[in-house]
Design an enzyme around this catalytic site. Structure first.
Site, PDB file in Angstrom:
ATOM      1  CD  GLU A 474       2.148  -2.896  -4.368  1.00  0.00           C
ATOM      2  OE1 GLU A 474       1.413  -1.752  -4.455  1.00  0.00           O
ATOM      3  OE2 GLU A 474       1.609  -3.877  -4.625  1.00  0.00           O
ATOM      4  CD  GLU A 752      -2.297  -7.488  -0.913  1.00  0.00           C
ATOM      5  OE1 GLU A 752      -1.176  -8.044  -0.785  1.00  0.00           O
ATOM      6  OE2 GLU A 752      -2.356  -6.450  -1.723  1.00  0.00           O
TER       7      GLU A 752
HETATM    8  C1  BGC Z   1      -1.847  -2.633  -2.586  1.00  0.00           C
HETATM    9  C2  BGC Z   1      -2.880  -2.175  -1.881  1.00  0.00           C
HETATM   10  C3  BGC Z   1      -3.585  -1.130  -2.656  1.00  0.00           C
HETATM   11  C4  BGC Z   1      -4.049  -1.718  -4.223  1.00  0.00           C
HETATM   12  C5  BGC Z   1      -4.871  -0.759  -4.893  1.00  0.00           C
HETATM   13  C6  BGC Z   1      -2.048  -3.150  -4.201  1.00  0.00           C
HETATM   14  O1  BGC Z   1      -1.015  -3.392  -4.565  1.00  0.00           O
HETATM   15  O2  BGC Z   1      -0.936  -3.415  -1.899  1.00  0.00           O
HETATM   16  O3  BGC Z   1      -3.219  -2.624  -0.704  1.00  0.00           O
HETATM   17  O4  BGC Z   1      -4.820  -0.424  -2.312  1.00  0.00           O
HETATM   18  O5  BGC Z   1      -3.131  -2.124  -4.799  1.00  0.00           O
HETATM   19  O6  BGC Z   1      -4.644  -0.980  -6.339  1.00  0.00           O
END
Ligand code: BGC
Length: 895
Positions: A474, A752
């Site tokens: 990501e 996270e």
């Molecule tokens: C991210 C998040 C994000 C979220 C929203 C994730 O994969 O790492 O922090 O805000 O997706 O869908």
């Protein structure tokens, strides 16, 4: 001397003044108070001197403004250099300060016409990715006249590293960074005067790699070639000799040569492969015997060439290895002791030709092995293929990794020729080189560790763009994460340049959409066929909240003005509304994302309804926009949004708030949002909600019950409703889920998930599990505002609220912050149980409202040093007790 000293002035939000993108750069200066500076010092007027080509212009301006004042002279031209210095009048006698030192401002290339360069690429187009990096080269002769000034203007489709006569140009990494390339492409400006050799042949060598431009980006496999499928270089070297000779301009065009790089591939997610056997002599020098190929000119896309205000990405720290671990399966893992973002530097590697050394990066260990599962489809691997001779000081040039541990394959401590030791390699920490502006510490070591972890999290995730995470497939500019963390970020570091640049990418992408929906990630790389654009509260609300946050922190009204179409577009066109003009209930909302009770594979399945969260935010941002409109003198819009705000608030009340003040979504997040956003009808209602929130906090035994929406506000809501000891108790809770739990588990960054690592040391089974996400670290905003007690009341912190509220087992706390006016310092301590003492330093030209604990009296003070004392027993109400059934004892699980 009762006057303060002035810092050298700075221009716009630019980090250096070299390559400024404005012809009328606004000017600011800060004040440094001396011991004898008169208290309550205020500026009454200022002088600016501007020197342009040997003429000095003087301006006297009667104004108290010292932040972003108008450029006083006529417009600057591209490349023009000017110097400016300032002095201010103020204090009791209204006399002048000493002059500041001179600062230099130099404009970049302000118009596309200033570029005569052509973009160049390799002769043969590669059809499949990853694209192999290209090395470009040009030699040219310089006359014997000494070089007066030389500037290198450069950008690329991809990321570049340039060299002149074998020396690296600048210390930027991953330049020109990541922007919404089809809208805005940054170029860099380097002063290369000292690198050139008069009367000799000179060589420019530039290596260009995929960077974010062509690499595979995005989750679910991602996509390649989002912006383009060919790398290119676009550069212009302008040399002005000492008197006489005419300027020399060397631009990229088809006479440049190129060949494939010995870096076989370099990708953001997968890492870099370097094959030393592919080196062709010293390609950076003019005596290179390499076989060079012709280059091909290509069109540079129609995009705005931008002189960034954001500082570049740099290596800002070097971290030594702390341990070499031998795993039961025979692997060798190097531990750097800190989860960080950057790359590994190997000092020396001696391996036979064709030998492969592989570095695999990960954040954690699991079952004594490298924990790579959370990286998903990112390999995070660098590979060095040796050529039989020693490789010195190797680094991957065009990638970065999020890691604490590196597994080394093909090189071990037992190797006879060059054994791997703790000294063989270091980790280089990379991020956007923002200027540090805020510091916090207190008497509680684990709270300090939380603050440090949040700071590391910010460093790793502010790498060209503000990202969600720095390691897996990501590393994207998720808007929701930043919306939540921006106030904390803007305390720790000066984010003005970087985030106001990033906001321009947001609005460019948003306003290209007919419905003006801001993308969920900026720059937007989400594949619409996989995830169609739909409006999302909390995330897209950043369009209004971030400009406001930056305005509060830095006092730059231009950010509000520039983002105005984005803000109004969001509310007028993008928000999908139901018949009552609150959010359309049929729409999915990410809402209180990562509520700890959400199952690992359903992070949006929170106990608080997503539409309720969205509606609370909608009321809040509508009210905010009404305020912004009046600041911008948009009176028609201001009345319209004000009316809308009142109507929406009343509908929110009808829909969700009972006559007593309770919320139908009876959760900590719902109650906290209503309290912090002032959604109640009366103080009595708010008080009931506060009591209910307190009860829910006690019932959950002070463990966290909130996700992305509730976490940044819950401690503020508890404080606001008179329950600050409960906020401290939550802060100090150590059972999972809590802020202290990861620290107990050895975390060095903010995770996270509340339980990214489970108590048994295994990684959370959810496929979305990073160990470096800043969002849940947003509690540090409460540490700054309530524990240390400092927050801005007026834009740029011109007026400061100083309202520390001691509690828990914290007996002292301090914060330092570089406001737009100067250094603010606040430190309190409690001795002998209830002797509270506050030492405060307020910078010149600003004021503070001081509210001591236990009182509501406000003392308004001007700049200066103050000591305040009062009696305040921070142990009253501590420790609060959990609400448990009468037959059980409430346990004290705080640290
Ligand atoms: C991210 C998040 C994000 C979220 C929203 C994730 O994969 O790492 O922090 O805000 O997706 O869908």
């Amino acid at each position: 001397m009762s006057q303060p000293t002035l810092t050298p002035p700075y221009f716009e939000q630019h980090p250096t003044g070299l390559g400024v993108g404005s012809s009328e750069p606004r000017i600011s200066w800060r004040f440094i108070a001396t011991d004898s500076t008169a208290a309550g010092w205020k500026q009454d007027a200022y002088d600016i001197e501007v020197t342009r080509s040997d003429d000095t212009e003087s301006y006297h301006v009667k104004s108290a403004e010292s932040v972003l004042v108008s450029w006083p002279s006529s417009s600057l031209q591209s490349r023009e250099v000017a110097k400016a210095r300032v002095r201010a009048y103020g204090g009791p006698d209204n006399t002048a300060t000493e002059w500041s030192a001179w600062s230099t401002v130099e404009c970049g290339l302000l118009s596309r016409q200033d570029w005569s360069a052509r973009a160049i690429t390799s002769p043969v187009k590669q059809t499949e990715g990853p694209l192999r990096p290209i090395r470009f080269r040009k030699t040219f002769a310089l006359s014997s006249a000494a070089v007066h000034r030389a500037r290198f203007y450069i950008t690329s489709l991809g990321v570049f590293q340039a060299y002149i006569n074998g020396e690296p140009v600048g210390d930027h990494c991953m330049a020109p960074g990541w922007t919404s390339y089809h809208n805005r492409l940054n170029y860099e400006v380097f002063d290369v005067t000292s690198l050139l050799k008069s009367g000799e042949e000179n060589t420019i060598a530039v290596e260009v790699s995929e960077g974010w431009y062509a690499t595979r980006l995005g989750f679910g496999g991602g996509r390649r070639f989002i912006y383009g499928d060919e790398l290119a270089l676009f550069a212009q070297l302008e040399i002005i000799p000492e008197q006489g000779d005419s300027p020399l301009v060397v631009t990229t065009e088809s006479s440049w040569k190129c060949h494939q790089s010995a870096i076989v591939r370099s990708e953001i997610y997968d890492g870099e492969v370097y094959d030393a056997r592919e080196e062709q002599g010293n390609w950076k020098s003019s005596t290179s015997e390499t076989s060079w190929e012709a280059t091909r000119e290509v069109e540079l896309p129609q995009t705005q060439l931008v002189a960034p205000n954001a500082p570049p990405v740099r290596v800002t720290e070097v971290v030594n290895a702390v341990e070499i671990i031998h795993t039961p399966s025979g692997k060798v893992i190097v531990d750097f002791g800190q989860n960080l973002v950057g790359r590994v530097r190997i000092h020396s590697l001696k391996k036979p030709a064709g030998h492969s050394t592989i570095l695999t990066h990960a954040e954690v260990l699991e079952g004594k092995q490298l924990g790579t599962r959370p990286l998903r489809a990112a390999k995070c691997q660098d590979e060095i293929i040796s050529a039989g001779h020693e490789i010195r000081d190797w680094i991957p040039r065009f990638t970065f990794h999020g890691f604490r541990y590196v597994q080394v394959d093909g090189w071990g401590p037992e190797d006879a020729d060059s054994p791997l030791t703790l000294q063989s390699l270091v980790a280089e920490v990379m991020h956007t080189d923002l200027k540090r502006s805020g510091w916090f510490s207190c008497s509680h070591p684990m709270v300090n560790k939380l603050h440090q972890n949040a700071t590391w999290g910010m460093r790793g995730n502010f790498l060209s763009v503000p990202t969600d995470c720095p390691q897996r497939d990501e590393r994207l500019g998720w808007t929701g994460d930043l919306q939540i963390f921006a106030p904390s970020a803007s305390f720790l570091y000066n984010t003005a340049g970087m985030l106001s640049d990033w906001l321009q990418d947001l609005s460019a992408e948003q306003l290209a959409d007919p419905n003006a929906i801001p993308p969920l990630v900026v720059p937007n790389v989400i594949d619409e066929s996989f995830w169609p654009a739909f409006p999302q509260a909390v995330w897209d609300d950043i369009a209004i909240i971030l400009p406001w946050t930056l305005y509060q922190c830095y006092g730059d009204i231009n950010i509000l003005r520039r983002q105005y179409p984005s803000m109004t577009g969001w509310l007028d066109r993008a928000v999908q509304r139901g018949p009552d003009r609150l959010w359309d209930e049929t729409l999915f909302q990410l809402g209180d994302w990562l509520d700890p009770t959400a199952p690992p594979d359903q992070p949006g399945n929170a106990r608080t309804d997503g539409t309720l969260v969205a509606d609370a935010y909608l009321v809040y941002v509508t009210g905010l926009l009404a305020r912004i409109c009046s600041i911008l003198d948009e009176s028609t819009d201001s009345s319209r949004y004000e009316a809308d705000y009142r109507a929406l608030k009343s509908r929110f009340q009808t829909k969700y708030i009972s006559p007593t003040g309770l919320l139908v979504g009876d959760t900590q997040t719902a109650l906290s949002l209503a309290l912090v956003f002032d959604l109640h009808d009366s103080p009595q209602q708010a008080a009931t909600a506060g009591e209910r929130l307190a009860r829910l906090v006690r019932i959950s035994k002070f463990q966290v019950s909130t996700g992305f929406a509730g976490t940044p506000v819950i401690t503020h809501a508890l404080t606001k409703s008179g329950h600050h000891q409960l906020a401290y108790r939550m802060l100090q809770e150590s059972n999972c889920p809590s802020w202290m739990y990861p620290i107990r588990m050895g975390a060095t960054t903010v995770w996270e998930r509340w339980d990214s690592m489970l108590p048994d040391g295994t990684i959370n089974p959810g496929e979305m599990t990073s160990f470096n996400h800043y969002a849940l670290g947003s509690i540090i905003n409460w540490l700054h505002k309530t524990v240390a007690g400092v927050s801005p009341l007026e834009p740029g912190w011109r007026e400061i609220l100083v309202k520390p509220l001691p509690g828990g087992t914290v007996t002292s706390a301090e914060a330092t912050y570089e406001t737009a006016y100067g250094r603010l310092g606040s430190r309190w301590e409690i001795k002998d149980c209830d002797q509270f003492r506050l030492e405060l330093v307020v910078p010149p030209n600003s004021t503070a409202r001081v509210v001591l604990p236990g009182t509501e009296d406000e003392k308004l003070v001007g700049s200066g040093r103050y000591t305040f004392e009062t009696t305040f027993n921070s142990q009253v109400g501590w420790p609060p007790k959990a609400q448990v059934p009468p037959m059980f004892e409430a346990e004290d699980s705080f640290v």
